[in-house]
Design a protein around this motif. Structure first.
Motif, mmCIF file in Angstrom:
data_model
loop_
_atom_site.group_PDB
_atom_site.id
_atom_site.type_symbol
_atom_site.label_atom_id
_atom_site.label_comp_id
_atom_site.label_asym_id
_atom_site.label_seq_id
_atom_site.Cartn_x
_atom_site.Cartn_y
_atom_site.Cartn_z
ATOM 1 N N LEU A 65 20.849 24.286 -3.282
ATOM 2 C CA LEU A 65 20.938 23.833 -2.077
ATOM 3 C C LEU A 65 22.521 23.651 -1.739
ATOM 4 O O LEU A 65 22.891 23.971 -0.322
ATOM 5 C CB LEU A 65 20.270 22.236 -2.001
ATOM 6 N N TYR A 66 23.160 23.714 -2.594
ATOM 7 C CA TYR A 66 25.172 23.824 -2.309
ATOM 8 C C TYR A 66 25.341 22.863 -1.433
ATOM 9 O O TYR A 66 25.860 22.958 -0.701
ATOM 10 C CB TYR A 66 25.352 25.343 -1.787
ATOM 11 N N ARG A 67 24.833 21.465 -1.723
ATOM 12 C CA ARG A 67 25.061 20.404 -0.992
ATOM 13 C C ARG A 67 26.766 20.227 -0.864
ATOM 14 O O ARG A 67 27.481 20.273 0.235
ATOM 15 C CB ARG A 67 24.717 18.979 -1.386
ATOM 16 N N ASN A 68 27.387 20.239 -1.916
ATOM 17 C CA ASN A 68 28.821 19.915 -1.932
ATOM 18 C C ASN A 68 29.552 21.068 -1.400
ATOM 19 O O ASN A 68 30.694 20.896 -0.409
ATOM 20 C CB ASN A 68 29.288 19.664 -3.178
ATOM 21 N N GLU A 69 29.281 22.267 -1.892
ATOM 22 C CA GLU A 69 30.008 23.543 -1.472
ATOM 23 C C GLU A 69 29.736 23.648 0.160
ATOM 24 O O GLU A 69 30.833 23.872 0.906
ATOM 25 C CB GLU A 69 29.451 24.788 -1.949
ATOM 26 N N VAL A 70 28.673 23.712 0.840
ATOM 27 C CA VAL A 70 28.390 23.901 2.110
ATOM 28 C C VAL A 70 29.199 22.759 2.881
ATOM 29 O O VAL A 70 29.765 22.985 3.856
ATOM 30 C CB VAL A 70 26.952 23.594 2.395
ATOM 31 N N LYS A 71 29.114 21.498 2.521
ATOM 32 C CA LYS A 71 29.902 20.314 3.255
ATOM 33 C C LYS A 71 31.339 20.848 3.259
ATOM 34 O O LYS A 71 32.060 20.414 4.236
ATOM 35 C CB LYS A 71 29.455 19.113 2.659
ATOM 36 N N LEU A 72 31.876 21.145 2.103
ATOM 37 C CA LEU A 72 33.508 21.446 2.014
ATOM 38 C C LEU A 72 33.620 22.380 3.025
ATOM 39 O O LEU A 72 34.970 22.342 3.859
ATOM 40 C CB LEU A 72 33.506 21.852 0.607
ATOM 41 N N ILE A 73 32.953 23.491 2.969
ATOM 42 C CA ILE A 73 33.111 24.826 3.860
ATOM 43 C C ILE A 73 33.138 24.240 5.471
ATOM 44 O O ILE A 73 34.097 24.542 6.222
ATOM 45 C CB ILE A 73 32.352 25.878 3.626
ATOM 46 N N VAL A 74 32.116 23.301 5.583
ATOM 47 C CA VAL A 74 32.049 22.670 7.236
ATOM 48 C C VAL A 74 33.153 21.996 7.491
ATOM 49 O O VAL A 74 33.557 21.818 8.634
ATOM 50 C CB VAL A 74 30.675 22.112 7.428
ATOM 51 N N GLN A 75 33.679 21.023 6.528
ATOM 52 C CA GLN A 75 34.952 20.255 6.773
ATOM 53 C C GLN A 75 35.889 21.043 7.017
ATOM 54 O O GLN A 75 36.684 20.755 8.100
ATOM 55 C CB GLN A 75 35.030 19.189 5.358
ATOM 56 N N LEU A 76 36.286 22.297 6.371
ATOM 57 C CA LEU A 76 37.393 22.803 6.738
ATOM 58 C C LEU A 76 37.201 23.585 8.036
ATOM 59 O O LEU A 76 38.202 23.732 8.827
ATOM 60 C CB LEU A 76 37.746 23.844 5.342
ATOM 61 N N GLN A 77 36.076 24.047 8.322
ATOM 62 C CA GLN A 77 35.887 24.653 9.713
ATOM 63 C C GLN A 77 36.214 23.636 10.831
ATOM 64 O O GLN A 77 36.877 24.092 11.875
ATOM 65 C CB GLN A 77 34.437 25.248 9.798
ATOM 66 N N SER A 78 35.695 22.423 10.543
ATOM 67 C CA SER A 78 36.073 21.382 11.546
ATOM 68 C C SER A 78 37.432 20.911 11.754
ATOM 69 O O SER A 78 37.873 20.430 12.891
ATOM 70 C CB SER A 78 35.173 20.086 11.013
ATOM 71 N N GLN A 79 38.152 21.608 10.923
ATOM 72 C CA GLN A 79 39.713 21.341 11.055
ATOM 73 C C GLN A 79 40.147 22.531 11.719
ATOM 74 O O GLN A 79 41.666 22.463 11.872
ATOM 75 C CB GLN A 79 40.387 21.197 9.656
ATOM 76 N N GLY A 80 39.546 23.397 12.017
ATOM 77 C CA GLY A 80 40.077 24.534 12.733
ATOM 78 C C GLY A 80 40.443 25.852 12.123
ATOM 79 O O GLY A 80 40.923 26.667 12.576
ATOM 80 N N LEU A 81 40.242 25.550 10.849
ATOM 81 C CA LEU A 81 40.647 26.829 9.953
ATOM 82 C C LEU A 81 39.812 28.104 10.161
ATOM 83 O O LEU A 81 38.641 27.958 10.323
ATOM 84 C CB LEU A 81 40.491 26.447 8.420
ATOM 85 N N SER A 82 40.357 29.354 9.940
ATOM 86 C CA SER A 82 39.609 30.453 10.201
ATOM 87 C C SER A 82 38.809 30.914 8.587
ATOM 88 O O SER A 82 39.234 30.052 7.651
ATOM 89 C CB SER A 82 40.775 31.644 10.368
ATOM 90 N N LYS A 83 37.929 31.966 8.729
ATOM 91 C CA LYS A 83 37.289 32.197 7.603
ATOM 92 C C LYS A 83 38.476 32.578 6.379
ATOM 93 O O LYS A 83 38.097 32.073 5.201
ATOM 94 C CB LYS A 83 36.102 33.203 7.785
ATOM 95 N N GLU A 84 39.226 33.248 6.809
ATOM 96 C CA GLU A 84 40.345 33.893 5.903
ATOM 97 C C GLU A 84 41.216 32.555 5.146
ATOM 98 O O GLU A 84 41.397 32.455 4.132
ATOM 99 C CB GLU A 84 41.269 34.884 6.490
ATOM 100 N N GLU A 85 41.412 31.809 5.921
ATOM 101 C CA GLU A 85 42.128 30.367 5.715
ATOM 102 C C GLU A 85 41.286 29.614 4.650
ATOM 103 O O GLU A 85 41.949 29.075 3.498
ATOM 104 C CB GLU A 85 42.666 29.508 6.950
ATOM 105 N N ILE A 86 40.132 29.672 5.104
ATOM 106 C CA ILE A 86 39.317 28.838 4.230
ATOM 107 C C ILE A 86 39.121 29.473 2.944
ATOM 108 O O ILE A 86 39.164 28.785 1.711
ATOM 109 C CB ILE A 86 37.808 28.542 4.803
#
Length: 208
Positions: A23-44
């Motif tokens: 399910l990758y609960r923590n990993e997915v939420k971590l990525i989405v959190q960084l996306q919400s900060q405006g980071l690009s895929k490469e920055e994430i």
């Protein structure tokens, strides 16, 4: 079993490529959190690697995991990402399950043709017999499934059921699985009603 429009097209996309998925609960939420900060895929990606945010044992493991987790986030719009980060656990479960099922056709069809179908027939459980029949029918319909080894089929069954249990759609009791519609908040329901793109979220979570 129920059949769907575009049946032949769906069969072409069956893949056994989810043997290592969760399910990758923590990993997915971590990525989405960084996306919400405006980071690009490469920055994430750089941040995940440099800080080992996934807590992997090796860089190779991060390299394998990152694209699989990141790919899932593409099916969500900004509003569903907000629900994933700040909503109730049941809303988060619903969205995490939706992301998994949109990625992989085989478990998606299992939910539609076994879990959802059983609910519509007023049954409360998914039995080992139901699961075995599903695999046997797919073997008859799809050459890819016929070519899977016995070990691959066993692993796919294990992973698929674990994800559904982790999302709290199913609960294992003895030799069968009790179906449990995932409760959705009024806010999430209202948003789905306004956004037809995500209508199947109701079906996947047994709310329709």
């Amino acid at each position: 079993m129920i059949h769907h429009k575009g049946w032949d097209d769906w069969l072409k996309h069956y893949s056994g490529g989810f043997t290592a998925e969760h399910l990758y609960r923590n990993e997915v939420k971590l990525i989405v959190q960084l996306q919400s900060q405006g980071l690009s895929k490469e920055e994430i990606k750089r941040k995940v690697f440099e800080d080992n945010l996934f807590h992997c044992r090796s860089e190779a493991a991060i390299k394998d995991l990152f694209p699989r987790v990141y790919r899932r986030t593409k099916v969500l719009d900004g509003e569903l990402k907000r629900f994933l980060l700040h909503g109730a656990r049941s809303d988060q479960n619903a969205i995490l399950l939706y992301m998994f099922l949109k990625q992989f056709a085989f478990p998606r069809d299992f939910v539609l043709e076994v879990v959802y179908y059983n609910m519509k027939q007023w049954r409360r459980t998914v039995t080992e017999g139901n699961i075995r029949t599903f695999f046997e029918e797919k073997e008859q319909q799809c050459e890819q499934v016929r070519n899977w080894t016995k070990q691959t089929k066993a692993k796919l069954k294990q992973v698929m059921l674990k994800v559904l249990v982790d999302a709290e759609l199913l609960e294992k009791r003895g030799g069968e699985y009790v179906m449990k519609p995932i409760p959705l908040s009024k806010e999430l329901c209202d948003y789905i009603e306004r956004t037809p793109t995500y209508r199947d979220l109701f079906i996947f979570t047994l709310n329709e």
